[in-house]
Design an enzyme around this catalytic site. Structure first.
Site, PDB file in Angstrom:
ATOM      1  N   PHE A 165       3.212  -8.440  -8.627  1.00  0.00           N
ATOM      2  CA  PHE A 165       4.423  -9.060  -8.085  1.00  0.00           C
ATOM      3  C   PHE A 165       5.060  -9.909  -9.188  1.00  0.00           C
ATOM      4  O   PHE A 165       4.379 -10.349 -10.128  1.00  0.00           O
ATOM      5  CB  PHE A 165       4.089  -9.948  -6.884  1.00  0.00           C
TER       6      PHE A 165
ATOM      7  N   PHE B 233      -3.621  -0.346   7.193  1.00  0.00           N
ATOM      8  CA  PHE B 233      -4.230  -1.656   6.973  1.00  0.00           C
ATOM      9  C   PHE B 233      -5.316  -1.599   5.894  1.00  0.00           C
ATOM     10  O   PHE B 233      -5.224  -0.816   4.966  1.00  0.00           O
ATOM     11  CB  PHE B 233      -4.748  -2.234   8.289  1.00  0.00           C
TER      12      PHE B 233
ATOM     13  N   TRP C 242       6.670  -0.752  -8.040  1.00  0.00           N
ATOM     14  CA  TRP C 242       7.823  -1.322  -7.337  1.00  0.00           C
ATOM     15  C   TRP C 242       8.982  -1.542  -8.309  1.00  0.00           C
ATOM     16  O   TRP C 242      10.131  -1.214  -8.015  1.00  0.00           O
ATOM     17  CB  TRP C 242       7.415  -2.651  -6.692  1.00  0.00           C
TER      18      TRP C 242
ATOM     19  N   ARG D 256       2.508   8.359   6.894  1.00  0.00           N
ATOM     20  CA  ARG D 256       2.837   8.199   8.308  1.00  0.00           C
ATOM     21  C   ARG D 256       4.330   7.935   8.500  1.00  0.00           C
ATOM     22  O   ARG D 256       5.022   7.497   7.601  1.00  0.00           O
ATOM     23  CB  ARG D 256       2.051   7.027   8.909  1.00  0.00           C
TER      24      ARG D 256
ATOM     25  N   LYS E  91       7.549  -6.492  10.567  1.00  0.00           N
ATOM     26  CA  LYS E  91       6.788  -5.787   9.534  1.00  0.00           C
ATOM     27  C   LYS E  91       7.696  -4.953   8.625  1.00  0.00           C
ATOM     28  O   LYS E  91       7.460  -4.819   7.428  1.00  0.00           O
ATOM     29  CB  LYS E  91       5.746  -4.881  10.185  1.00  0.00           C
TER      30      LYS E  91
ATOM     31  N   LYS F 267       0.826  -1.218   0.000  1.00  0.00           N
ATOM     32  CA  LYS F 267       0.000   0.000   0.000  1.00  0.00           C
ATOM     33  C   LYS F 267       0.858   1.266   0.000  1.00  0.00           C
ATOM     34  O   LYS F 267       0.592   2.206  -0.758  1.00  0.00           O
ATOM     35  CB  LYS F 267      -0.937  -0.028   1.207  1.00  0.00           C
TER      36      LYS F 267
ATOM     37  N   THR G 171       3.932   1.504  -1.005  1.00  0.00           N
ATOM     38  CA  THR G 171       4.638   1.543  -2.286  1.00  0.00           C
ATOM     39  C   THR G 171       3.742   2.133  -3.378  1.00  0.00           C
ATOM     40  O   THR G 171       4.184   2.969  -4.177  1.00  0.00           O
ATOM     41  CB  THR G 171       5.092   0.127  -2.680  1.00  0.00           C
TER      42      THR G 171
ATOM     43  N   ALA H 248      -3.081   1.634  13.505  1.00  0.00           N
ATOM     44  CA  ALA H 248      -4.338   1.582  12.770  1.00  0.00           C
ATOM     45  C   ALA H 248      -5.341   0.611  13.376  1.00  0.00           C
ATOM     46  O   ALA H 248      -6.520   0.667  13.059  1.00  0.00           O
ATOM     47  CB  ALA H 248      -4.079   1.216  11.310  1.00  0.00           C
TER      48      ALA H 248
END
Length: 561
Positions: A387, A307, A415, A100, A111, A77, A79, A279
């Site tokens: 991906f 999230f 990405w 954030r 994470k 998210k 990215t 979150a």
């Protein structure tokens, strides 16, 4: 057939990047060197005078980036947020990103950081993911100053009649440390204080973080800090920071942290990275000050909420938007083939295999988040975040599914390709933003607490019913007795499932949401409804990411990602 891509690690890309001096990024926004406070060559804060001057300017449009429920497979998210901002800049739109700040706990744990990835990152990545400009440390200091002042007041005679058994305020640390969840303080005799049970939260779960992120100016910050309820008296009356008389001291500790941080992306798009409330225990959005400043400085703001849409986006609409008076013009829902297959029952070690059955089963999770955005009456686009292991067959099926449902979508490859890989998404989202729609909240704040919680549970999660524990019912009595029922609800729920059970992936049906407690956060301006086993102090995994971190002889970070 899968696409084989060789992309260097995030940290290698970041360290090889050529950054512009931050004063040049400020100039892109029409700001001078006098408008920013430098933290080295590549970081700055907007001065308070600048923030006040910006209030006179017109607001730009806001794009909110959200996602399906996260899985260990990753959604990307942040990215996509960065890549979309770069893509819009490439299309000639004056764009500012608002994100954030990462917490050290997740960075050192499992994470990781929150600066994007691949060729869609904000820089300087090392600094942002570590101590940055010290904002979270300032929040830790303010939180712990209040804790010390509370215990000192009790020790020095307790004129406020505070019941030590009913002190709600915990100490904080910006690290995952399960050993500190429950502690006993004040041991060692009369001169060491009054013994009582206490505990630690991670710093980003502190109410002070939520307060800093929702305050509109310094006076509002002080007012919100004053309203924090940190405990109760022996006769069960709430005690606030105002009663203790320390709101001014706490504001003083936070005055610099309150200013948004200006950095840049790999492609030199300006980014305001500021604040970082949890979150799944708080509202999970960057600061109001940063979002408002970005809206004044750019024609378009790309921001995100933590999230999935069941947590971050819902709270953005019900908690943050009323404060900023900015509703998103459009929403991006990030989804990946990998995560959808996990929601369809596929194990993480099987994700590289083409599996249309699992994809078709998992699409129900995306379907529910789309349903929620439609209820809010906001234009949206599904970003299929590609991906390397995704097969063409799987991507074609997902694109065909979106087309058949009349759902706007775009294949996103930021990405691997940076802003160029997000231009399709940018074009689709710009088209959707042309619609004029009035965002519709899913509840009215004047409804009862129970009604507001039920609206979220049924409309956003798909629950069939809500069950309040005996403890939650008693807490509701306290809330109503003190006139706190008019506040919005901040649901504390697992991020992994639409339900309160992290093992129920996909789109659960006919389930009951269990409310175990209601916690007032009067300074922040919301009521937390606790479900499941959400932790305010996480623990580290068996093999923390910290094991792989080091510093080279030239001072460069190693193994950060």
């Amino acid at each position: 057939m899968t696409i084989k891509t060789k992309v260097p690690s995030d940290i290698d890309i970041a360290q090889q990047a050529k950054m512009k001096p931050i004063v040049h990024i400020a100039e892109q926004l029409g700001l001078s060197e006098e408008d920013v406070e430098l933290y080295g060559k590549y970081k700055a804060k907007l001065s308070y005078d600048t923030l006040l001057q910006l209030q006179k300017q017109k607001d730009g449009k806001v794009i909110l980036v959200t996602a399906i429920n996260p899985t260990p497979a990753g959604e990307g998210k942040s990215t996509v947020t960065v890549g979309l901002g770069d893509a819009l800049t490439r299309l000639g739109r004056k764009t500012v990103i608002a994100m954030r700040e990462p917490s050290l706990g997740p960075v050192m744990g499992v994470k990781g950081g929150a600066t994007g990835g691949g060729y869609a990152q904000v820089l300087p990545m090392e600094d942002i993911n570590l101590h940055f400009t010290g904002d979270i440390h300032a929040i830790t200091a303010a939180n712990n100053a209040l804790a010390a002042l509370i215990d000192n007041h009790i020790h020095q005679g307790n004129l406020l009649n505070i019941d030590p058994r009913r002190v709600l305020w915990k100490r904080t640390l910006d690290m995952n440390d399960r050993a500190l969840r429950n502690v006993v303080i004040g041991l060692g005799g009369p001169v060491q204080g009054v013994p009582r049970e206490d505990g630690f939260d991670i710093s980003v779960a502190s109410e002070i973080m939520a307060v800093l992120c929702l305050a509109k100016d310094l006076e509002d910050l002080k007012t919100r800090l004053s309203a924090i309820v940190f405990g109760y008296t022996y006769d069960r009356k709430p005690v606030t920071v105002k009663d203790l008389g320390v709101a001014g001291a706490l504001t003083l500790l936070l005055k610099d942290a309150f200013k948004p941080n200006l950095v840049q992306t790999l492609e030199h798009t300006p980014a305001l990275v500021h604040g970082g409330p949890f979150a799944n225990i708080a509202h999970g959005c960057n600061s109001v000050m940063a979002t408002k400043a970005a809206a004044k400085l750019g024609d378009i703001v790309v921001t995100e909420a933590g999230f999935g849409a069941d947590l971050g986006a819902e709270k953005f609409f019900h908690i943050k938007s009323p404060v900023t008076e900015l509703n998103p013009s459009a929403v991006v829902i990030v989804a990946t083939i990998r995560a959808l297959k996990m929601h369809g029952g596929l194990a993480k070690d099987q994700l590289k295999k083409t599996d249309l059955r699992a994809l078709k089963e998992g699409i129900t999770n995306l379907e529910k988040h789309i349903d929620t955005m439609r209820q809010f009456n906001v234009p949206f686009v599904v970003a299929i975040n590609r991906f390397a292991t995704d097969s063409n067959e799987e991507i074609e099926w997902l694109e065909s599914w979106c087309s058949s449902q009349g759902i706007p979508f775009a294949l996103t490859e930021v990405w691997e390709k940076g802003g160029a890989g997000g231009e399709q998404l940018a074009e689709v989202i710009l088209a959707e933003m042309e619609q004029t729609k009035e965002v519709t909240p899913l509840y009215d704040v004047t409804q009862s607490v129970e009604e507001k919680i039920e609206q979220i549970a049924k409309k956003v999660y798909g629950a069939s019913s809500v069950e309040f524990s005996l403890k939650a019912q008693k807490s509701l009595e306290v809330v109503n007795k003190n006139g706190w029922g008019q506040y919005p609800i901040c649901m504390a729920k697992t991020q992994y499932s639409l339900s309160d059970d992290p093992k129920q992936l996909g789109r659960p049906h006919s389930f009951t949401l269990h409310i175990r407690d209601i916690v007032p956060r009067i300074g922040a301006g919301f009521l937390i409804a606790l479900t499941g086993d959400v932790m305010t102090m996480p623990g580290l995994p068996k093999e923390p990411a910290a094991y792989n971190m080091d510093v080279a002889s030239d001072g460069k970070a190693l193994g950060l990602f």
